[in-house]
Design a protein around this motif. Structure first.
Motif, PDB file in Angstrom:
ATOM      1  N   ASN A 219      36.455  25.971  43.690  1.00  0.00           N
ATOM      2  CA  ASN A 219      36.823  24.686  43.637  1.00  0.00           C
ATOM      3  C   ASN A 219      38.309  24.310  43.365  1.00  0.00           C
ATOM      4  N   ASP A 220      38.679  23.216  43.478  1.00  0.00           N
ATOM      5  CA  ASP A 220      40.226  22.668  43.078  1.00  0.00           C
ATOM      6  C   ASP A 220      40.167  22.732  41.658  1.00  0.00           C
ATOM      7  N   HIS A 221      39.474  22.818  40.992  1.00  0.00           N
ATOM      8  CA  HIS A 221      39.689  22.629  39.362  1.00  0.00           C
ATOM      9  C   HIS A 221      40.528  23.987  38.928  1.00  0.00           C
ATOM     10  N   PHE A 222      40.945  25.039  39.778  1.00  0.00           N
ATOM     11  CA  PHE A 222      41.804  25.931  39.443  1.00  0.00           C
ATOM     12  C   PHE A 222      43.055  25.691  38.768  1.00  0.00           C
ATOM     13  N   VAL A 223      43.523  24.290  39.153  1.00  0.00           N
ATOM     14  CA  VAL A 223      44.754  24.003  38.763  1.00  0.00           C
ATOM     15  C   VAL A 223      44.923  23.534  37.488  1.00  0.00           C
ATOM     16  N   ASP A 224      43.611  23.523  36.713  1.00  0.00           N
ATOM     17  CA  ASP A 224      43.332  23.390  35.282  1.00  0.00           C
ATOM     18  C   ASP A 224      43.743  24.474  34.554  1.00  0.00           C
ATOM     19  N   PHE A 225      43.769  25.528  35.246  1.00  0.00           N
ATOM     20  CA  PHE A 225      44.063  26.994  34.256  1.00  0.00           C
ATOM     21  C   PHE A 225      45.399  27.127  34.222  1.00  0.00           C
TER      22      PHE A 225
ATOM     23  N   LEU B  93      37.236  25.358  31.689  1.00  0.00           N
ATOM     24  CA  LEU B  93      36.994  26.615  32.147  1.00  0.00           C
ATOM     25  C   LEU B  93      35.671  26.470  32.949  1.00  0.00           C
ATOM     26  N   LEU B  94      34.750  25.951  32.413  1.00  0.00           N
ATOM     27  CA  LEU B  94      33.429  26.039  33.162  1.00  0.00           C
ATOM     28  C   LEU B  94      33.448  24.991  34.209  1.00  0.00           C
ATOM     29  N   ASN B  95      34.154  23.985  34.502  1.00  0.00           N
ATOM     30  CA  ASN B  95      34.650  23.304  35.630  1.00  0.00           C
ATOM     31  C   ASN B  95      35.178  24.241  36.739  1.00  0.00           C
ATOM     32  N   ILE B  96      36.085  25.063  36.304  1.00  0.00           N
ATOM     33  CA  ILE B  96      36.875  25.768  37.014  1.00  0.00           C
ATOM     34  C   ILE B  96      36.048  26.970  37.439  1.00  0.00           C
ATOM     35  N   TYR B  97      34.962  27.261  36.707  1.00  0.00           N
ATOM     36  CA  TYR B  97      34.297  28.777  37.214  1.00  0.00           C
ATOM     37  C   TYR B  97      32.769  28.294  36.543  1.00  0.00           C
ATOM     38  N   PRO B  98      31.952  27.402  37.297  1.00  0.00           N
ATOM     39  CA  PRO B  98      30.665  26.812  36.733  1.00  0.00           C
ATOM     40  C   PRO B  98      29.592  27.796  36.962  1.00  0.00           C
ATOM     41  N   TYR B  99      29.745  28.954  37.406  1.00  0.00           N
ATOM     42  CA  TYR B  99      28.549  29.757  37.600  1.00  0.00           C
ATOM     43  C   TYR B  99      28.440  30.893  36.696  1.00  0.00           C
ATOM     44  N   TYR B 100      27.070  31.353  36.247  1.00  0.00           N
ATOM     45  CA  TYR B 100      26.850  32.385  35.519  1.00  0.00           C
ATOM     46  C   TYR B 100      26.982  33.518  36.284  1.00  0.00           C
ATOM     47  N   ASN B 101      27.913  34.355  36.261  1.00  0.00           N
ATOM     48  CA  ASN B 101      27.921  35.830  37.276  1.00  0.00           C
ATOM     49  C   ASN B 101      28.268  36.936  36.343  1.00  0.00           C
ATOM     50  N   GLN B 102      27.409  37.837  36.335  1.00  0.00           N
ATOM     51  CA  GLN B 102      27.942  39.217  35.692  1.00  0.00           C
ATOM     52  C   GLN B 102      28.812  40.025  36.746  1.00  0.00           C
TER      53      GLN B 102
ATOM     54  N   ASP C 143      27.986  44.089  31.046  1.00  0.00           N
ATOM     55  CA  ASP C 143      27.286  43.151  30.168  1.00  0.00           C
ATOM     56  C   ASP C 143      27.937  42.030  29.684  1.00  0.00           C
ATOM     57  N   LYS C 144      28.617  41.154  30.650  1.00  0.00           N
ATOM     58  CA  LYS C 144      29.584  40.140  30.265  1.00  0.00           C
ATOM     59  C   LYS C 144      29.604  39.348  31.436  1.00  0.00           C
ATOM     60  N   ASP C 145      29.469  38.043  31.249  1.00  0.00           N
ATOM     61  CA  ASP C 145      29.439  37.223  32.214  1.00  0.00           C
ATOM     62  C   ASP C 145      31.115  36.772  32.492  1.00  0.00           C
ATOM     63  N   MET C 146      31.346  36.120  33.761  1.00  0.00           N
ATOM     64  CA  MET C 146      33.008  35.933  33.978  1.00  0.00           C
ATOM     65  C   MET C 146      33.577  35.167  33.264  1.00  0.00           C
ATOM     66  N   ILE C 147      33.143  34.104  32.398  1.00  0.00           N
ATOM     67  CA  ILE C 147      33.757  33.332  31.678  1.00  0.00           C
ATOM     68  C   ILE C 147      34.104  34.241  30.401  1.00  0.00           C
ATOM     69  N   GLN C 148      33.321  35.039  29.936  1.00  0.00           N
ATOM     70  CA  GLN C 148      33.560  35.721  28.715  1.00  0.00           C
ATOM     71  C   GLN C 148      34.919  36.957  29.411  1.00  0.00           C
ATOM     72  N   LEU C 149      34.822  37.419  30.315  1.00  0.00           N
ATOM     73  CA  LEU C 149      35.961  38.147  30.926  1.00  0.00           C
ATOM     74  C   LEU C 149      37.166  37.205  30.958  1.00  0.00           C
ATOM     75  N   ILE C 150      37.041  36.054  31.334  1.00  0.00           N
ATOM     76  CA  ILE C 150      38.154  35.203  31.406  1.00  0.00           C
ATOM     77  C   ILE C 150      38.801  34.879  30.035  1.00  0.00           C
ATOM     78  N   VAL C 151      37.846  34.796  28.915  1.00  0.00           N
ATOM     79  CA  VAL C 151      38.558  34.290  27.834  1.00  0.00           C
ATOM     80  C   VAL C 151      39.127  35.741  27.115  1.00  0.00           C
ATOM     81  N   GLU C 152      38.661  36.792  27.061  1.00  0.00           N
ATOM     82  CA  GLU C 152      39.254  38.125  26.858  1.00  0.00           C
ATOM     83  C   GLU C 152      40.595  38.386  27.637  1.00  0.00           C
ATOM     84  N   GLY C 153      40.584  38.274  28.899  1.00  0.00           N
ATOM     85  CA  GLY C 153      41.908  38.204  29.516  1.00  0.00           C
ATOM     86  C   GLY C 153      42.971  37.358  29.246  1.00  0.00           C
TER      87      GLY C 153
END
Length: 518
Positions: A345-351, A360-369, A481-491
């Motif tokens: 979605n267009d919330h990527f501009v908030d990153f 971050l949850l607006n930018i990537y709202p789905y739980y995805n491993q 065994d990590k979801d995408m949000i966790q990977l983004i935070v670690e990144g």
């Protein structure tokens, strides 16, 4: 004569904070509208058609922190729903999590086609209900798209069998119709064909069978639908169909007049929550509602991200540092050769700069491993051919989105941007023959059709979600065994200044072959 009202919500996705497309509204507005619609004396039956415990920042809090979806059940009990259908997203966090809502809900769960593999009985609630109102009998069948195993990991539906939705409804409809004055089907699924022309709207996978149901099962008087997030309210031959959109943006209302001497008279409407004030009583959502607001306000990191474009379409056409950040994070975590992911979605501009959890949850709202699949070069080529079906040319010769990805349901999430290889694409060619060349960026050699590579994907894509039939569960060799949000935070925490600079300046992996604009 009996007059009865049906009120319908579907795909509300736990949007109690705010609606993602209209942030000044939320399900609190929807709830107030429901209360308003029930102020007169008409007998009312209230339905929710599923997907109510996943899909919002608040549901991320409850799934990750409290591990309980109970507040959504408490709220729906407060709103006095009569019937609950199971949605496909109820399975996203496994059956133990969905139980925390479904086992608390007061509404009668109807689930005719998801059965216990051993007993062959509905795994929740019952298949259908027959109720008596005055001298009239109303039959109600509940059913869910049987396509769930194509998206979900097996452990999320262990012990269950998904029967064909159409065949199940047909069997129960033929059994019930002679016994009732009105037959209603409540379906978490949509329409695979145009209701006017019968023309196919999507690949005939069985995910959506609403058209087949309403056109081939004459016993159905009223078909309540969801899943596609569409707004539909219309008669179909001697029947009626309705679908109330997404996130509570509409409440469906159907008024049925029953007379023993005539066929049911049916009329319907879609009511907008924008006409309603929000409810003040959110006690059933507490304390989780307030706790989630504090959780969402937490700063998770800093992103020195450059924004070469803030236009979502251009970012999908050319690539973008944010997508590059996601795929490189996936590669760093998995060690795969290549990685692909969607700009959702267009919330990527908030990153950019300080990033809070809510943003971050607006930018990537789905739980995805993240899954690592072992795929052949030929698989990758086929995936790219499917991927680039997303684009076409508009009347002026500019790259635009294929209308089939917009109507009947927006499916922009089925186009991915990749890292690790570059692809040359010729949009002048027909779909399926557009990939000119695929180059492994490490070796600078053409990808070998016979060779096998490791490809990092979201779990949704890795099991074939989005009709990527070349990706299957059998090809998954590792699940992170990590979801995408966790990977983004670690990144954000782990990337060096040099790596950020490279991400901001080396994100274009698509070469568009020159084309004739005439």
């Amino acid at each position: 004569m009996l007059k009865i009202r049906f009120l319908i919500t579907s795909d509300t996705h736990g949007q109690w904070h705010h609606h993602p497309d209209q942030t000044e509204y939320s399900l609190k507005n929807t709830a107030a509208l429901i209360d308003q619609l029930k102020q007169d004396a008409i007998k009312t039956l209230q339905f929710d058609l599923g997907d109510f415990i996943q899909g919002s920042p608040m549901t991320s809090y409850t799934s990750q922190v409290t591990k309980s979806a109970a507040p959504y059940a408490r709220m729906m009990n407060d709103l006095d729903y009569d019937y609950q259908i199971v949605g496909n997203h109820e399975f996203n966090h496994g059956m133990a999590y969905q139980d925390t809502a479904l086992d608390l809900i007061n509404a009668q769960i109807l689930c005719s086609n998801i059965v216990d593999r051993k007993t062959k009985k509905p795994y929740k609630g019952k298949a259908y209900d027959v109720i008596n109102i005055e001298d009239y009998k109303i039959g109600i069948i509940g059913v869910t798209t049987h396509y769930i195993p194509h998206w979900e990991l097996p452990e999320n539906y262990e012990g269950l069998e998904f029967l064909d939705a159409f065949e199940t409804v047909k069997e129960y409809a033929q059994f019930l119709k002679p016994q009732v004055d009105l037959l209603v089907v409540a379906y978490h699924g949509g329409f695979e064909a145009d209701l006017s022309s019968g023309e196919a709207l999507e690949a005939q996978t069985g995910e959506n069978q609403g058209y087949k149901m309403i056109s081939e099962i004459p016993e159905i008087d009223l078909l309540l639908t969801g899943h596609q997030h569409r707004q539909i309210c219309q008669p179909f031959k001697d029947s009626f169909v309705i679908q109330p959109g997404y996130g509570g943006e509409k409440v469906g209302e159907v008024i049925v007049s029953l007379d023993k001497k005539a066929s049911p008279a049916i009329e319907g409407a879609l009511h907008s929550f924008t006409t309603s004030e929000a409810i003040e009583n959110i006690r059933p959502l507490e304390p989780e509602y307030s706790q989630s607001l504090n959780w969402l306000d937490e700063v998770l990191g800093n992103a020195p991200m450059e924004m070469p474009t803030r236009n979502l379409h251009q970012a999908r056409v050319k690539g973008h540092p944010f997508a590059e950040f996601l795929t490189r994070t996936m590669l760093n975590e998995t060690g795969a050769d290549f990685a692909g992911i969607s700009l959702l979605n267009d919330h990527f501009v908030d990153f950019q700069g300080e990033v809070r959890r809510g943003e971050l949850l607006n930018i990537y709202p789905y739980y995805n491993q993240i899954a690592v699949s072992q795929v052949s070069g030929q698989d990758i080529i086929e995936a790219m051919e499917h991927n680039f079906a997303y684009f076409t040319f508009d009347s002026s010769g500019k790259i635009s989105v294929n209308p089939s990805y917009i109507y009947p349901k927006p499916k922009h999430y089925n186009y991915d941007l990749y890292t690790g290889f570059s692809v040359e694409v010729d949009l002048n060619q027909p779909i399926g023959k557009r990939v000119v060349k695929l180059i492994n960026e490490k070796t600078q050699k053409v990808i070998d059709k016979q060779k096998y590579y490791h490809l990092a994907l979201t779990q949704y894509r890795a099991v074939g979600g989005g009709d990527y039939n070349m990706f299957t569960k059998a090809k998954i060799v590792n699940m992170i065994d990590k979801d995408m949000i966790q990977l983004i935070v670690e990144g954000m925490d782990q990337l060096t200044v040099t790596e950020w600079k490279d991400i901001n300046h080396h994100y274009e992996h698509i070469q568009w072959t020159a084309f004739n604009e005439d």
